[in-house]
Design an enzyme around this catalytic site. Structure first.
Site, PDB file in Angstrom:
ATOM      1  N   ASP A  62       0.864  -1.179   0.000  1.00  0.00           N
ATOM      2  CA  ASP A  62       0.000   0.000   0.000  1.00  0.00           C
ATOM      3  C   ASP A  62       0.901   1.230   0.000  1.00  0.00           C
ATOM      4  OD1 ASP A  62      -2.993   0.935   0.690  1.00  0.00           O
ATOM      5  OD2 ASP A  62      -1.567   2.198   1.792  1.00  0.00           O
ATOM      6  N   ASN A  70      -2.693  13.185  -4.565  1.00  0.00           N
ATOM      7  CA  ASN A  70      -3.973  13.496  -5.196  1.00  0.00           C
ATOM      8  C   ASN A  70      -4.520  14.840  -4.726  1.00  0.00           C
ATOM      9  OD1 ASN A  70      -4.216  11.219  -6.838  1.00  0.00           O
ATOM     10  ND2 ASN A  70      -5.263  10.040  -5.274  1.00  0.00           N
ATOM     11  N   HIS A  75      -5.657  14.395  -9.247  1.00  0.00           N
ATOM     12  CA  HIS A  75      -5.788  12.955  -9.510  1.00  0.00           C
ATOM     13  C   HIS A  75      -5.013  12.510 -10.752  1.00  0.00           C
ATOM     14  CE1 HIS A  75      -8.524  11.828  -6.283  1.00  0.00           C
ATOM     15  NE2 HIS A  75      -9.029  13.045  -6.417  1.00  0.00           N
ATOM     16  N   ASP A  79      -2.513   9.433 -10.818  1.00  0.00           N
ATOM     17  CA  ASP A  79      -2.517   8.353 -11.819  1.00  0.00           C
ATOM     18  C   ASP A  79      -1.132   8.151 -12.423  1.00  0.00           C
ATOM     19  OD1 ASP A  79      -5.207   7.946 -11.370  1.00  0.00           O
ATOM     20  OD2 ASP A  79      -5.876   8.883 -13.246  1.00  0.00           O
ATOM     21  N   ASP A 105      -4.507   2.381  -4.346  1.00  0.00           N
ATOM     22  CA  ASP A 105      -3.044   2.451  -4.230  1.00  0.00           C
ATOM     23  C   ASP A 105      -2.465   1.148  -3.694  1.00  0.00           C
ATOM     24  OD1 ASP A 105      -4.070   2.668  -1.695  1.00  0.00           O
ATOM     25  OD2 ASP A 105      -2.799   4.337  -1.076  1.00  0.00           O
TER      26      ASP A 105
END
Length: 186
Positions: A62, A70, A75, A79, A105
């Site tokens: 994670d 973000n 965002h 990405d 994530d």
């Protein structure tokens, strides 16, 4: 002329079928396997392993700072970071290792060659060290760290679903321990 058109239609149908199969088994953002494909591949691996082969580990990774990226950069930047992370993780793989993005994530790896608890510790440390170098994102150096949870076949589960769930629980222990570390399921 008619045979040529027929051949083009067949080729186009094959390309479309291949595209659909890829969409069904791969994460569209990163191109790595998705959760469903990973579970099928891991269950197939489990079906071929013998107890004498040693353990089979699952490492659930994670990312610790994606939410911050973000919120501050947007965002699209998040990405881009996920794509860069997937490339870095792919560079850590050995032949036969399984990698997938579970969503958001979270990534998961089953390192086929690490057949002992010591091998899994080494692999987790190797993955953590792969994140020491910041990611270059839109002219900025972005540092993210992994929290890793590890589960082991057969002790923590006999199938993919149980192993991934156990690794997920261990990952939360890793986050509680201060992030940028790993924990085995207990």
């Amino acid at each position: 002329r008619h045979d040529e058109e027929e051949a083009q239609h067949v080729d186009e149908r094959r390309r479309n079928e291949h595209r659909l199969q890829r969409l069904a088994s791969h994460d569209p953002l990163t191109g790595v396997a998705n959760r469903n494909a990973f579970m099928v591949q891991l269950d197939a691996q489990i079906a071929t392993i013998e107890p004498a082969d040693g353990v089979l580990g699952v490492l659930l990774i994670d990312l610790d700072r994606l939410k911050h990226v973000n919120e501050t950069l947007g965002h699209d930047a998040g990405d881009e970071l996920l794509q860069a992370v997937s490339l870095r993780l792919e560079a850590c793989l050995s032949t036969g290792d399984l990698l997938a993005r579970l969503g958001s994530d979270e990534f998961v790896i089953a390192p086929i060659g690490a057949r002992s608890s010591e091998g899994l510790v080494w692999y987790a440390q190797f993955l953590i060290s792969a994140f020491h170098e910041p990611f270059s994102l839109r002219g900025r150096a972005i540092g993210v760290t992994p929290s890793i949870g590890i589960s082991v076949w057969p002790e923590h589960g006999l199938d993919a679903r149980h192993l991934v769930n156990a690794a997920d629980s261990a990952m939360y222990e890793s986050k509680s321990a201060g992030r940028n570390t790993f924990r085995f399921y207990s």
